[in-house]
Design an enzyme around this catalytic site. Structure first.
Site, short mmCIF file in Angstrom:
data_model
loop_
_atom_site.label_atom_id
_atom_site.label_comp_id
_atom_site.label_asym_id
_atom_site.label_seq_id
_atom_site.Cartn_x
_atom_site.Cartn_y
_atom_site.Cartn_z
N THR A 12 38.23 32.35 120.33
CA THR A 12 39.00 31.32 121.02
C THR A 12 39.81 30.55 119.99
O THR A 12 39.38 30.36 118.85
CB THR A 12 38.09 30.36 121.80
OG1 THR A 12 37.30 29.58 120.89
CG2 THR A 12 37.17 31.12 122.75
N GLY A 13 41.00 30.12 120.37
CA GLY A 13 41.86 29.47 119.39
C GLY A 13 42.23 30.41 118.27
O GLY A 13 42.23 30.04 117.09
N SER A 16 46.53 31.19 115.80
CA SER A 16 47.08 30.55 114.61
C SER A 16 45.95 30.25 113.64
O SER A 16 44.77 30.36 113.99
CB SER A 16 47.84 29.26 114.96
OG SER A 16 46.95 28.30 115.48
N GLY A 17 46.31 29.87 112.43
CA GLY A 17 45.34 29.39 111.44
C GLY A 17 44.20 30.34 111.16
O GLY A 17 44.36 31.55 111.05
N GLY A 19 41.68 31.29 113.02
CA GLY A 19 41.39 32.27 114.05
C GLY A 19 42.26 33.51 113.95
O GLY A 19 41.78 34.65 114.06
N SER A 135 33.72 20.87 111.34
CA SER A 135 34.67 20.29 110.39
C SER A 135 33.92 19.37 109.44
O SER A 135 32.92 18.74 109.82
CB SER A 135 35.74 19.49 111.13
OG SER A 135 36.51 18.71 110.23
N TYR A 148 36.75 12.50 116.90
CA TYR A 148 36.84 13.89 116.44
C TYR A 148 35.60 14.28 115.66
O TYR A 148 35.02 15.36 115.88
CB TYR A 148 38.09 14.06 115.58
CG TYR A 148 38.24 15.44 115.01
CD1 TYR A 148 38.52 16.53 115.84
CD2 TYR A 148 38.12 15.67 113.64
CE1 TYR A 148 38.66 17.80 115.31
CE2 TYR A 148 38.26 16.94 113.11
CZ TYR A 148 38.53 18.00 113.94
OH TYR A 148 38.66 19.26 113.43
#
Length: 245
Positions: A12-13, A16-17, A19, A135, A148
């Site tokens: 998922t996700g 980009s980046g 993933g 994170s 966050y």
């Protein structure tokens, strides 16, 4: 024969980046990938980059999105790996946080993965792997990142419980904890603020540089692969030494 030969991995996700970096490497190592994203631009680019992959528009913050994802997986049969990587980030001073701000982030970063695993767990093969993206914000104590950080701390807590719950099926659950990585994830920040933020962070890094999406993805892929067959309930910081964990 690559590590992912004959395996199907859902990210998922993944448009980009980290993933996308992971998806590229899985394909290069013989695997099949299912990738979700939100941005039409990124979805289109990923279709070009990964012509054999199944690319789906799916919003983790939508409470019915997990059902749609599970239906697609049901059509294919099963999964050998699941990387719950989709996320949403924003920052705000304490006094500026309202219910809408809180709900949007919790829905995408906490409720989304909960519902995704709830709907997809029955399609995970014995011996498969689940990876969650947290994170270093969880540990940094940044004054404007409380919501966050809370969502990413929840990922670590949930992973431990899920590792216990799925262990009987030999399904492993682990967390990758990225620090400052070169992705577009901090693009929500104003340019000047982002540059100052990144410079301040780099100043605290033992390796004195920002990491690449490929470096972060490499750790996630280790956890997704059979190389980590006796690793579960763990968290791996990929942060250049930011939190020294």
């Amino acid at each position: 024969m690559g590590r992912f030969s004959g395996k199907r991995i859902l990210i998922t996700g993944g448009t980009s980046g980290m993933g996308l970096a992971g998806a590229r490497r899985i394909v290069a190592e013989g695997g099949q990938v299912i990738v979700t994203g939100m941005s039409k631009e990124h979805l289109d680019e990923t279709k070009q980059a990964l012509p054999g992959a199944l690319i789906l528009r799916n919003d983790a913050g939508d409470p019915v999105a997990a059902d749609a994802l599970a239906e697609k997986v049901r059509e294919l049969g099963s999964l050998d790996g699941l990387w719950l990587n989709a996320g949403y980030a924003a920052v705000a001073a304490i006094e500026d946080i309202d219910a809408a701000f809180f709900d949007r982030m919790m829905n995408a970063n906490v409720r989304g993965p909960v519902l995704q695993l709830a709907k997809l767990s029955s399609y995970l093969n014995k011996g498969s792997s689940v990876v969650l993206t947290s994170s270093t914000a969880t540990y940094e104590g940044a004054p404007i990142a409380s919501t966050y950080a809370a969502t990413k701390g929840a990922m670590i807590a949930m992973a431990r419980s899920w590792a216990s719950a799925l262990g009987e099926r030999q399904i492993r659950v682990n967390v990758v904890v990225p620090g400052p990585i070169e992705t577009n994830f901090r693009n929500f920040m104003a340019d000047d603020f982002r540059r100052k933020f990144e410079a301040d962070v780099v100043g605290h890094l033992a390796l004195a540089r920002v990491g690449t999406a490929e470096e972060a993805a490499a750790v996630a892929l280790f956890l997704l692969s059979d190389d980590a067959s006796y690793v579960t309930g763990s968290q791996y910081a990929v942060d250049g030494g930011l939190i020294m964990q």
